[in-house]
Design an enzyme around this catalytic site. Structure first.
Site, PDB file in Angstrom:
ATOM      1  N   CYS A  62     -95.975  76.602   3.035  1.00 56.89           N
ATOM      2  CA  CYS A  62     -95.751  75.294   2.893  1.00 56.89           C
ATOM      3  C   CYS A  62     -94.922  74.545   4.108  1.00 56.89           C
ATOM      4  O   CYS A  62     -95.517  73.198   4.054  1.00 56.89           O
ATOM      5  CB  CYS A  62     -94.965  75.173   1.656  1.00 56.89           C
ATOM      6  SG  CYS A  62     -93.230  76.236   1.613  1.00 56.89           S
ATOM      7  N   HIS A  64     -89.087  75.903  -1.222  1.00 55.54           N
ATOM      8  CA  HIS A  64     -90.246  75.437  -1.045  1.00 55.54           C
ATOM      9  C   HIS A  64     -90.066  74.214  -0.058  1.00 55.54           C
ATOM     10  O   HIS A  64     -88.947  73.346  -0.352  1.00 55.54           O
ATOM     11  CB  HIS A  64     -90.969  74.824  -2.272  1.00 55.54           C
ATOM     12  CG  HIS A  64     -92.156  74.300  -2.297  1.00 55.54           C
ATOM     13  ND1 HIS A  64     -93.296  74.889  -1.828  1.00 55.54           N
ATOM     14  CD2 HIS A  64     -92.621  72.998  -2.601  1.00 55.54           C
ATOM     15  CE1 HIS A  64     -94.440  74.122  -1.714  1.00 55.54           C
ATOM     16  NE2 HIS A  64     -93.886  73.024  -2.154  1.00 55.54           N
ATOM     17  N   ASP A  98     -97.790  78.247  -1.182  1.00 57.31           N
ATOM     18  CA  ASP A  98     -98.778  79.697  -0.503  1.00 57.31           C
ATOM     19  C   ASP A  98     -97.933  80.520   0.236  1.00 57.31           C
ATOM     20  O   ASP A  98     -98.682  81.225   1.113  1.00 57.31           O
ATOM     21  CB  ASP A  98    -100.087  79.262  -0.433  1.00 57.31           C
ATOM     22  CG  ASP A  98    -100.160  78.255   0.844  1.00 57.31           C
ATOM     23  OD1 ASP A  98     -99.109  77.957   1.247  1.00 57.31           O
ATOM     24  OD2 ASP A  98    -101.195  78.093   1.312  1.00 57.31           O
TER      25      ASP A  98
END
Length: 332
Positions: free
Chosen positions: A192, A320, A189
């Site tokens: 992370c 990520h 989101d």
């Protein structure tokens, strides 16, 4: 073939008896209106078939295009023959009907070929191969091809991302498994990196983390401001090319505000700040790059290092971070 069966429904969806009964009560104007509708339906079908044929490899598209042309040619011929018979039943005659004299009514109505062209307005491709397609047909075909090309590119990109992700995950697993470690998934989101650190702190404390992801954002931004001279050179190297948006100090301050108040993705700058704020050794595992260690001066023998994983190909949107935990100690 399924498309042919569907397309032939355009020519006639009625039984012969139903069609005959309806035609007995059909005026010439109604028949001509129906003919125009049938031709329009065939034109729409041709557009749909061409759009479907524009998908796949070039070789597949070429083969499908040839099949579509053959199918449309057959359907066009069948529709024309049907309409000719119906026109003849209403008193129209062909201009080549054995030189039979035309009566006054037929003379006024004109020959069938001329009338069919008048009904059609713009013929389907197979009926008028010698004439240029109309601008509207060209536009429809162009839009169909562009849409098909776009869908094909999306599929290829998704396939490429999926393949890269699988390779990256396999390499990371091969690296972590011998260490008894595994990845604990973190919500993608924008927070992370901070959520992954929060997860690590919770695991190390055996309960809740002393800091939320928002606390960690504010701590990182504050530390970077206080140690601007340490972080500014790295910030400028990462944001090279953005000099038109203000001075270096102004851009750095804007960056710090985004760190503490938005869902901007975190980077090594923020990790570097957090390792000093928390006085923790942080190790980042990766399946695509060499592992990165920060704050080695804080490493101790009590296994209190924070462990994260960096994923370059986790999602189509970009990078990520996840949390790395012992295999028997996976937590959300």
């Amino acid at each position: 073939m399924a498309d042919n069966k569907t397309s032939e429904g355009i020519v006639s969806e009625e039984t012969p008896m139903d069609a005959s009964q309806e035609q007995q009560h059909e005026t010439v104007e109604e028949m001509l209106a129906r003919h125009r509708q049938e031709i329009k339906q065939l034109q729409n079908k041709e557009t749909e078939m061409k759009k479907a044929a524009a998908k796949g490899s070039k070789a597949e598209q070429k083969a499908k295009k040839k099949q579509v042309e053959d199918d449309i040619s057959k359907l066009s011929t069948k529709l024309k023959d049907k309409q000719l018979k119906e026109l003849a039943s209403q008193g129209f005659s062909s201009s080549s009907s054995n030189n039979i004299a035309k009566d006054e009514t037929t003379e006024k109505k004109g020959d069938i070929d001329t009338l069919v062209r008048a009904i059609a307005g713009v013929s389907v491709t197979a009926q008028q191969e010698h004439s240029k397609p109309s601008k509207s047909v060209k536009r429809r075909e162009k839009r169909a091809k562009e849409e098909a090309d776009r869908e094909q590119r999306i599929k290829e990109e998704q396939s490429h991302v999926k393949s890269d992700r699988m390779v990256e995950n396999a390499k990371l697993e091969k690296k972590l498994k011998p260490l008894g470690l595994t990845v604990s998934e973190i919500k993608p989101d924008g927070h992370c990196l901070y959520r992954a650190v929060e997860n690590q702190l919770a695991n190390r404390s055996g309960g809740a983390s002393p800091y939320t992801y928002q606390n960690l954002r504010e701590m990182a931004a504050s530390y970077m401001r206080e140690h601007k001279t340490d972080f500014l050179p790295f910030f400028l190297s990462e944001t090279e090319g953005d000099s038109n948006s203000g001075s270096a100090e102004e851009r750095f301050e804007k960056y710090c505000r985004e760190v503490e108040s938005t869902a901007a993705w975190g980077s090594q700058l923020e990790l570097g700040a957090l390792t000093h704020c928390l006085r923790k050794h942080i190790k980042v595992y990766s399946g695509s790059f060499p592992d990165v260690e920060m704050g080695k001066e804080y490493r101790s023998g009590d296994d209190s290092s924070l462990m994260l994983s960096y994923h370059r190909h986790a999602f189509g949107l970009g990078e990520h971070y996840n949390s790395v935990v012992l295999v028997n100690n996976i937590t959300g």
